[in-house]
Design an enzyme around this catalytic site. Structure first.
Site, PDB file in Angstrom:
ATOM      1  N   GLU A 308       3.706   3.409  -2.601  1.00 35.73           N
ATOM      2  CA  GLU A 308       3.885   1.990  -2.927  1.00 35.73           C
ATOM      3  C   GLU A 308       4.019   1.751  -4.434  1.00 35.73           C
ATOM      4  O   GLU A 308       3.409   0.854  -4.993  1.00 35.73           O
ATOM      5  CB  GLU A 308       2.716   1.177  -2.364  1.00 35.73           C
ATOM      6  CG  GLU A 308       2.603   1.269  -0.856  1.00 35.73           C
ATOM      7  CD  GLU A 308       1.500   0.405  -0.293  1.00 35.73           C
ATOM      8  OE1 GLU A 308       1.753  -0.260   0.742  1.00 35.73           O
ATOM      9  OE2 GLU A 308       0.408   0.370  -0.885  1.00 35.73           O
ATOM     10  N   ASP A 382      -1.440   1.421   9.060  1.00 33.22           N
ATOM     11  CA  ASP A 382      -2.192   0.789   7.981  1.00 33.22           C
ATOM     12  C   ASP A 382      -3.259  -0.185   8.489  1.00 33.22           C
ATOM     13  O   ASP A 382      -3.089  -1.388   8.376  1.00 33.22           O
ATOM     14  CB  ASP A 382      -1.232   0.047   7.037  1.00 33.22           C
ATOM     15  CG  ASP A 382      -1.955  -0.516   5.831  1.00 33.22           C
ATOM     16  OD1 ASP A 382      -3.107  -0.110   5.583  1.00 33.22           O
ATOM     17  OD2 ASP A 382      -1.358  -1.356   5.140  1.00 33.22           O
ATOM     18  N   GLU A 410      -8.347  -7.055   6.539  1.00 36.67           N
ATOM     19  CA  GLU A 410      -7.005  -7.407   6.077  1.00 36.67           C
ATOM     20  C   GLU A 410      -6.112  -7.886   7.217  1.00 36.67           C
ATOM     21  O   GLU A 410      -5.398  -8.876   7.078  1.00 36.67           O
ATOM     22  CB  GLU A 410      -6.361  -6.201   5.388  1.00 36.67           C
ATOM     23  CG  GLU A 410      -4.925  -6.442   4.941  1.00 36.67           C
ATOM     24  CD  GLU A 410      -4.319  -5.269   4.201  1.00 36.67           C
ATOM     25  OE1 GLU A 410      -5.012  -4.246   4.024  1.00 36.67           O
ATOM     26  OE2 GLU A 410      -3.144  -5.373   3.797  1.00 36.67           O
TER      27      GLU A 410
END
Lengths: 716, 716
Positions: A308, A382, A410
């Site tokens: 990333e 993820d 998240e």
């Protein structure tokens, strides 16, 4: 004076006992034990606390915790002495004491290991003694917390006999905290670390934080974000880090830092960060020496590289092993470790994103230094509400592997939705990789019992912040607690952990305990049902990741969009990861390939992860996929309504402040669950072109309305 | 049970009374009055609390505050009744009650006015009663707080007879809070408003915030940043604002919002925001109607227009009056107001920045609607540690003018340096504009007594945030308190306010009180001495504005740099604002021009503001300017060291937590003061080319070192 004193006392006591609870004390509440006879029994059984003279810091912490805890629970100040003077002494002992060696034998001490403890009630000269025995000071501290938890749980002291030792050596929180105090994926306020005020100005909360970690057996913390800032490695900031280390040390909590791979360029003035360049290695060696001069018990580095957009060894055509080993050599003289994250997916690799970690890392198996641990997220994607375990755990038999779990929610409703994560983590820890044949669970790989031992690491991405109750959602404290308890003993059941936490946090009212336990244990599956059921993943809103976004189709890269993952079309729904598709399935053991590869045998909770399934596919229920999907979303909403009813039934059984806090969040969660259901069904209906089955409430707005909602979230 | 209960009680009480204090309770501590005889006297004098049946919300708040306060202070639960049943009743009365009218006459009630109160102890049927009488509920609430403050101050109830009424109608905090929870110029954590969680989820702190405002007589708050975001005016956000208004309402606190002038374009879909365009006016009228439907007691708008890049009427060749009046007409039907900020300086105006507000606004005098208030910062520049009052206060006799004071210490050491601001605000409030002849003080202009009355407004830019103690620096609570007290009564002396706050916050230990009062009262001048003495201004570091930056010379615009303001050269130092210079002096009354225009008569604390003075200029001390400048910087450092000695002398007299909190900040402040002294003297010495006079400590590093220091502040 006396009458007035009494008047004063009782009226002060009133608000104290009735006072609202803001959650700051976490599970370390130590409120008076209501049952007078039990309180008397405990008070009788602990007459004094015996600790060595001039106790070292961790023993002093154990002493202070016992004094404060017993004062709170028993309403009595138990005297502290250095030699037992009477019957029913509580003795914190070290095995070198011959008297202790007589009652706690070699085998017990071996079982207690480096950090564990022995709790034992023994007969002594016609009376009794209670012992906390450990090989090291840290064991005495953990033993003290364990004894207090025993009393908080109202268990008897008679025949107390417990030996407990952690199965994993380094039990760490990972804080994704930026240096400007923003917390990436943080939903409990802002970063606890006040960088500008350090080192002179130290929030008392630093000590409370370290104490909370110690109370659940955590012994380290990575205080900076994996998307790292090299500034943290400059001298002014190392002085600030040292101040934090000083506050954490009495609780046995060591500090780790994230290392930005390009730091030699950004703060070192070098032209390159090539790990094979001697000047780069030398710079890191010098930097590490500086760190250990400042923080002698520094734990080591956590690194996110070539992922990333983060810099890394591949920028110089080197491998992850080249980069990790260079850093590992620098910290090795100080027994430091390097945790190298395997969360990678390349912009120039168009293969199924979930395959890329294995593709990149498996070939490097055996090439890492002994003090390098490759840190792997539980799933290959993820931290989704549900995904299969990461195949990488089974693909590197000659490399030390750590599990990275995400405590912060998240993708599970952040700090609004209730999601107790122990059941999810159990799925991961119990997952069998078959790497050394049947029974090679991820837990056994992480704790080293399956093969490679020392150092062993488990990491949880923290859900803490500046909010008064630490975690935003009061009930999310249970996830922090659960991670610590599982890091210490990964065989604990979700039910056991939930029951422990509920009693420590809300007391022992049977109705309250059973209701809250039930709410916790079902809550994660509820989130799965109204957000990503049947193996759907990554269809959340872009950016902030809160709420639904199945329509997300245009972002920087395809594998950031939702359409990439759900592959909805006129035929059906789901990502074909079998041989006819991306064949990510091939990264798993044959046993799994057989089970998951067949649409008929694949568990329905992973069906759409592995298969593109026709809308009319018959599910085990006999319904079509479309009808089943709709009913799962509806079920999720119904379950949230049940959670609200359950919680409302507790009104009056818990204090008003905490009752209202949770009630307000559950009310919001119902709105969000409805939003998920309506957004996803309206969106998928464009492809299925089928009506909602009976029992599913129709959306009250057109799809466009739902697409707008979450755009009104400036700065979130 | 009893013995165990007592055991329990006393041991619980111990930690309670000795417990560390985190500052959350502010000045509303209500700890038990230590002197038993005084406590008995009060308990005897207040036998019951009498309030009307079914009290309206503000009266219920007054009741709850009295019950909680008396329980804390006296350790007794005073019964609440609806009719007096015994001697020594405390009666919250309304004048319509004939019995009350007999003891509180018309004149008293006129004096108490709309929001004030009468506190009176009267003889009654051979005994006594205590009265809180007011014309409105808000007066009863303020009276309740005043009575509790009276008891907290250990003053006698005999012959109690107080009539108090606020001199200014709208007493407001201004929050420069962004919607992502960043606080512009905030140094106490982050914004209290949790936008994402509202309206369903409401932090209990919202009520504590409003209660704190009410306790010092503040009755309104602008909750959004003057650098505004139009999002706040959308329906989803108005629902969130309404939830906050609901939490604040029981404490008499009304909400105001900042209006982004370009909102009709950004959220209204119009092509223009031209205030004279009927469609724009209509849009605002509709938006205002929507706001009042949602928030019936909405206070009005605060607007920053055509300033520092904010949109405004000048974008359409209209005047500030055109823009303000268009909004004023929209809120007028609801008795709303528009506060229009005069903090403007144009990028295309190269004239001395401090002159521009008068240049732009004076010609508009008399052109504003009656519900428009032009809000003026205390000084013409920008909240400097010291500047002369803004000449605009004297330049608009036919316009309602509000004073904007800054509670948050943007330029006075933020939340590290101690700076009690009441003495600075007194300078402003007492400043004589001579607008209607001698004695036309800024206070008399703001409260309307000088000329135009109703509505009158005073605004303080808040220093509050999510930090547990609200203000970051515990002693900065005194600035919040001082603003509220001055907003209620602008004639209070700094000494009186400091003494009130110190006793409420730290109790009545004579040594502690006198020491803390002394520390507070001198602290602002100390900051002036080590940062910007002798009339220097705006030489701080760029961006974050913390610490020295006299070298700052290249920024977006000249009037953002330091060199623009100090004008240091080989000849001397300072900005010539006399007729030979920018002649900003001409904007003041002749009396001031005469005094300030002459370098010999100009007070030395404004010397370098008005004059460019040669390094060898003889000061009143007989020293040269250079030597005097150096010695002032040294004096500032010496005074911080004295502050540290004073505080250390209090060890043991106040609780450890608060002692340490302040001690750590003072230690940091000394480092920062030395940094200011060394940075500024090394820098100015490049021009003066003169040695440091004896008594001034030389810098330990070269200038370059000091220029680096503050670059290590990511995100601050």
């Amino acid at each position: 004076m006396r009458p007035i004193f009494c008047l004063l006392v009782s009226s002060l006591l009133l608000p104290l006992l009735l006072r609202a609870d803001d959650g700051y004390r976490l599970w370390l509440r130590y409120d008076p034990i209501p049952d007078a006879s039990l309180r008397q029994a405990y008070t009788g059984a602990i007459s004094e606390i015996v600790i060595p003279e001039n106790p070292r810091p961790l023993v002093a912490s154990a002493r202070d915790e016992l004094v404060a805890g017993l004062r709170g629970l028993l309403g009595a100040d138990i005297p502290v002495v250095t030699k037992a003077t009477r019957d029913n002494a509580l003795i914190l002992g070290i095995p070198r004491d011959p008297w202790i060696a007589a009652v706690v034998n070699e085998a017990d001490l071996r079982e207690a290991g480096v950090e564990g403890y022995v709790l034992r009630r023994i007969a002594h000269e016609g009376g009794h003694r209670t012992l906390i025995v450990a090989n090291r000071d840290s064991g005495l501290l953990y033993g003290a917390f364990a004894l207090l938890r025993h009393l908080q749980s109202h268990q008897s002291l008679d025949n107390l006999n417990v030996i407990s030792a952690p199965k994993i050596q380094r039990r760490l929180l990972n804080h994704w905290d930026d240096m400007n105090r923003h917390v990436e994926r943080g939903y409990a306020g802002f970063s606890l670390w006040e960088w500008f005020y350090l080192p002179e100005i130290r929030d008392p909360r630093y000590r409370d934080y370290a104490r909370a970690l110690a109370s659940i057996g955590l012994n380290g913390t990575v205080i900076t974000n994996v998307n790292a800032n090299a500034q943290i490695l400059t001298a002014p900031y190392l002085a600030k880090v040292a101040a934090l280390a000083q506050e954490f040390r009495p609780w046995g909590v060591r500090i780790y830092l994230t290392a930005r791979f390009s730091a030699p360029i950004e703060i070192g003035g070098l032209k390159t960060a090539d790990p094979l360049d001697p000047a780069v290695a030398a710079w890191w060696q010098g930097k590490v020496a500086e760190i250990y001069r400042t923080i002698p018990d520094f734990g080591g580095f956590l690194v996110k590289a070539n992922s990333e957009g983060q810099p890394g060894p591949q920028d110089y055509k080197r491998t992850h092993a080249d980069g990790a080993n260079m850093l590992a050599d620098a910290v090795q003289p100080y027994n430091g470790i390097v945790m190298w994250r395997a969360f990678v997916y390349s912009p120039d690799n168009n293969d199924d994103r979930v395959k890329q970690a294995v593709t990149e890392f498996a070939p490097l198996d055996g090439k890492f230094r002994q003090n390098v641990i490759v840190q792997i997220k539980n799933g290959p994607l993820d931290f989704m509400p549900r995904e299969p375990f990461s195949p990488l755990f089974g693909a590197m038999p000659n490399t030390r592997l750590a599990a990275e779990l995400q405590i912060t929610q998240e993708y599970l409703g952040q700090s609004i939705d209730l999601a107790f994560l122990a059941p999810m983590w159990r799925e991961v820890l119990d997952a069998d990789t078959y790497a050394n044949g049947k029974g090679t669970t991820i837990a056994s790989i992480v704790d080293g019992s399956a093969k490679l031992q020392h150092p062993s690491v488990i990491a949880g991405v923290a859900n803490t912040g500046t909010d008064r109750n630490w975690t935003g959602h009061l009930l999310a404290q249970a996830n922090w607690y659960a991670f610590g308890r599982l890091a210490w003993d990964h065989q604990l059941s979700s039910e056991k952990i939930a029951d422990e936490w509920t009693r420590l946090t809300f007391g022992h009212d049977d109705t309250a305990v059973s209701t809250i336990n039930k709410m916790l244990l079902g809550s994660r599956e509820t989130v799965v049902n109204y957000s990503m059921p049947l193996g759907l993943t990554h269809i959340m809103a872009e950016g902030h990741h809160y709420g639904p976004g199945p329509w997300v189709d245009k972002l920087g890269r395809a594998d950031w969009t939702s359409v990439y993952y759900h592959k909805a079309d006129e035929k059906g729904l789901g990502f074909d990861r079998t041989a006819t598709g991306s064949n990510a399935l091939a990264q798993y053991a044959p046993e799994w390939q057989k089970l998951w590869g067949n649409v008929e045998t694949c568990p329905e909770n992973l069906l759409l992860w592995f298969h593109h399934v026709s809308w009319d596919h018959k599910m085990k229920s006999g319904r079509t996929l479309w009808d089943e999907l709709c009913l799962r979303y509806q079920q999720g909403v119904d379950e949230v309504r049940a959670l609200r009813r359950d919680w409302d039934s507790l009104k009056g059984r818990i204090d008003e402040e905490r009752f209202t806090h949770v009630a307000q969040r559950l009310a919001r969660q119902e709105k969000e669950a409805i939003n998920w259901r309506d957004s996803c069904l309206l969106y998928f209906q464009q492809f299925s072109k089928r009506p909602l089955p009976t029992g599913v409430e129709p959306a009250t707005h057109p799809l466009e309305h739902y697409k707008q909602i979450l755009r009104n979230m400036p700065g979130f």
